[in-house]
Scaffold this motif. Sequence first.
Motif, PDB file in Angstrom:
ATOM      1  N   ARG A 107       0.828  -1.201   0.000  1.00 24.32           N
ATOM      2  CA  ARG A 107       0.000   0.000   0.000  1.00 24.32           C
ATOM      3  C   ARG A 107       0.863   1.252   0.000  1.00 24.32           C
ATOM      4  O   ARG A 107       0.533   2.256  -0.641  1.00 24.32           O
ATOM      5  CB  ARG A 107      -0.931  -0.015   1.220  1.00 24.32           C
ATOM      6  CG  ARG A 107      -2.028   1.028   1.154  1.00 24.32           C
ATOM      7  CD  ARG A 107      -2.789   0.921  -0.161  1.00 24.32           C
ATOM      8  NE  ARG A 107      -3.929   1.818  -0.174  1.00 24.32           N
ATOM      9  CZ  ARG A 107      -4.358   2.427  -1.267  1.00 24.32           C
ATOM     10  NH1 ARG A 107      -3.724   2.245  -2.407  1.00 24.32           N
ATOM     11  NH2 ARG A 107      -5.413   3.200  -1.238  1.00 24.32           N
ATOM     12  N   LEU A 108       1.986   1.208   0.704  1.00 28.54           N
ATOM     13  CA  LEU A 108       2.918   2.328   0.674  1.00 28.54           C
ATOM     14  C   LEU A 108       3.395   2.592  -0.750  1.00 28.54           C
ATOM     15  O   LEU A 108       3.425   3.742  -1.210  1.00 28.54           O
ATOM     16  CB  LEU A 108       4.126   2.037   1.575  1.00 28.54           C
ATOM     17  CG  LEU A 108       3.966   2.279   3.068  1.00 28.54           C
ATOM     18  CD1 LEU A 108       5.185   1.749   3.811  1.00 28.54           C
ATOM     19  CD2 LEU A 108       3.770   3.764   3.355  1.00 28.54           C
ATOM     20  N   GLU A 109       3.751   1.531  -1.431  1.00 26.80           N
ATOM     21  CA  GLU A 109       4.245   1.688  -2.796  1.00 26.80           C
ATOM     22  C   GLU A 109       3.169   2.292  -3.694  1.00 26.80           C
ATOM     23  O   GLU A 109       3.465   3.116  -4.567  1.00 26.80           O
ATOM     24  CB  GLU A 109       4.703   0.337  -3.349  1.00 26.80           C
ATOM     25  CG  GLU A 109       5.414   0.433  -4.678  1.00 26.80           C
ATOM     26  CD  GLU A 109       6.163  -0.835  -5.018  1.00 26.80           C
ATOM     27  OE1 GLU A 109       7.033  -0.781  -5.910  1.00 26.80           O
ATOM     28  OE2 GLU A 109       5.886  -1.874  -4.395  1.00 26.80           O
ATOM     29  N   ALA A 110       1.918   1.907  -3.458  1.00 27.68           N
ATOM     30  CA  ALA A 110       0.819   2.429  -4.268  1.00 27.68           C
ATOM     31  C   ALA A 110       0.583   3.914  -4.007  1.00 27.68           C
ATOM     32  O   ALA A 110       0.012   4.610  -4.857  1.00 27.68           O
ATOM     33  CB  ALA A 110      -0.454   1.634  -3.991  1.00 27.68           C
ATOM     34  N   LEU A 111       1.013   4.415  -2.849  1.00 23.42           N
ATOM     35  CA  LEU A 111       0.814   5.817  -2.519  1.00 23.42           C
ATOM     36  C   LEU A 111       1.865   6.728  -3.145  1.00 23.42           C
ATOM     37  O   LEU A 111       1.708   7.957  -3.124  1.00 23.42           O
ATOM     38  CB  LEU A 111       0.835   5.997  -0.994  1.00 23.42           C
ATOM     39  CG  LEU A 111      -0.352   5.409  -0.237  1.00 23.42           C
ATOM     40  CD1 LEU A 111      -0.070   5.391   1.260  1.00 23.42           C
ATOM     41  CD2 LEU A 111      -1.627   6.182  -0.537  1.00 23.42           C
ATOM     42  N   LEU A 112       2.901   6.153  -3.670  1.00 21.18           N
ATOM     43  CA  LEU A 112       3.981   6.937  -4.265  1.00 21.18           C
ATOM     44  C   LEU A 112       3.781   7.061  -5.773  1.00 21.18           C
ATOM     45  O   LEU A 112       3.118   6.225  -6.387  1.00 21.18           O
ATOM     46  CB  LEU A 112       5.320   6.286  -3.944  1.00 21.18           C
ATOM     47  CG  LEU A 112       5.634   6.143  -2.447  1.00 21.18           C
ATOM     48  CD1 LEU A 112       6.958   5.430  -2.249  1.00 21.18           C
ATOM     49  CD2 LEU A 112       5.645   7.505  -1.753  1.00 21.18           C
ATOM     50  N   PRO A 113       4.359   8.091  -6.402  1.00 21.17           N
ATOM     51  CA  PRO A 113       5.220   9.123  -5.814  1.00 21.17           C
ATOM     52  C   PRO A 113       4.418  10.181  -5.073  1.00 21.17           C
ATOM     53  O   PRO A 113       3.259  10.439  -5.377  1.00 21.17           O
ATOM     54  CB  PRO A 113       5.922   9.717  -7.031  1.00 21.17           C
ATOM     55  CG  PRO A 113       4.924   9.565  -8.134  1.00 21.17           C
ATOM     56  CD  PRO A 113       4.215   8.264  -7.862  1.00 21.17           C
ATOM     57  N   ALA A 114       5.082  10.770  -4.099  1.00 25.67           N
ATOM     58  CA  ALA A 114       4.482  11.867  -3.343  1.00 25.67           C
ATOM     59  C   ALA A 114       5.602  12.725  -2.782  1.00 25.67           C
ATOM     60  O   ALA A 114       6.638  12.216  -2.355  1.00 25.67           O
ATOM     61  CB  ALA A 114       3.616  11.332  -2.211  1.00 25.67           C
ATOM     62  N   ASP A 115       5.394  14.034  -2.798  1.00 24.59           N
ATOM     63  CA  ASP A 115       6.362  14.921  -2.154  1.00 24.59           C
ATOM     64  C   ASP A 115       6.296  14.743  -0.640  1.00 24.59           C
ATOM     65  O   ASP A 115       7.317  14.747   0.040  1.00 24.59           O
ATOM     66  CB  ASP A 115       6.069  16.383  -2.513  1.00 24.59           C
ATOM     67  CG  ASP A 115       6.185  16.657  -4.003  1.00 24.59           C
ATOM     68  OD1 ASP A 115       7.126  16.132  -4.619  1.00 24.59           O
ATOM     69  OD2 ASP A 115       5.332  17.381  -4.536  1.00 24.59           O
ATOM     70  N   VAL A 116       5.069  14.596  -0.133  1.00 21.51           N
ATOM     71  CA  VAL A 116       4.852  14.386   1.303  1.00 21.51           C
ATOM     72  C   VAL A 116       3.830  13.267   1.476  1.00 21.51           C
ATOM     73  O   VAL A 116       2.786  13.272   0.816  1.00 21.51           O
ATOM     74  CB  VAL A 116       4.330  15.660   2.007  1.00 21.51           C
ATOM     75  CG1 VAL A 116       4.175  15.402   3.509  1.00 21.51           C
ATOM     76  CG2 VAL A 116       5.257  16.841   1.763  1.00 21.51           C
TER      77      VAL A 116
END
Length: 298
Positions: free
Chosen positions: A55-64
């Motif tokens: 799930r973390l990987e799915a949230l990227l890319p992100a500045d914050v």
Amino acid sequence: MHTQHPSTFAPSSAPARGRWRACTLAWAAATAAALSACASPESSAPVSPAAWPARLEALLPADVLLLGEKHDAPEHQRLQREAVQWLAARGQLAALVLEMAERGNGTTGLPRDATPDQVQAALQWKDAAWPWQAYGPVVMAAVAAGVPVLGGNLPRADMRAAMGESAWDRHLPAAALQRQHEALREGHCGLLPEAQIAPMARIQIARDASMARTAREALRPGQTVLLVAGGGHVLRSLGVPTHWPSDLRSKVALAQAGKAQEAIKNEADAVIETPAPPPRDHCAELRQQWGQGARTGG
């Protein structure tokens, strides 16, 4: 005219900091409850902790990446530690920004093998408000990876000024500001005089602005700043994200202890269910701490 209760701002003693944290815990829960009344039936599906890395990987890319927690849910701090380790192992973690330490304090310049005592001194950590036993593993994971840990919260010395800054009353749309006021009333269990609602909301908004500024200053191209705060602080319509510029890419993961309330579709990109902690009556604790003479508002 109402007299301000000293624990509603700038706590300086250990008991006062404990009362402040109890208020923060209840306010965060009340904020989530107020928002759930407006929930969309098409809200994000809860995410099992076992699926956290994916799930973390799915949230990227992100500045914050904002991780919202319930402060007394140990599983939430575990998720934070794993997020730090996962991002750092991939060279993607620019900084760890914490609600639990004041802006202006940080570990920049400390070696990777710095001791917990050195780290706590650098962050000016207040254990009575934020138990190091709970958050130390999160912080030390970042330090060991060579990632700066930055305090993001509004400094205690600035809280009184924030309470009197009427410009914060215009930051949120009227409906969102009203939700903040409702959450503060409920979060303080009806003990907060009505005259203090608006000043306390100003503090919450100023705290969010402080964390947002700290995160923005830590941005690095191609990496992600991880911001850890109470659930109410990360919500898109009320919290830190309301202070972003339009071109900043942020994602919100909101941890829920026990059965997750429905999340407003636009409030979080992921909702993570974790086991419920033992039942605890925060209002009973707060009434006892404030004493039988506590005012009931109005």
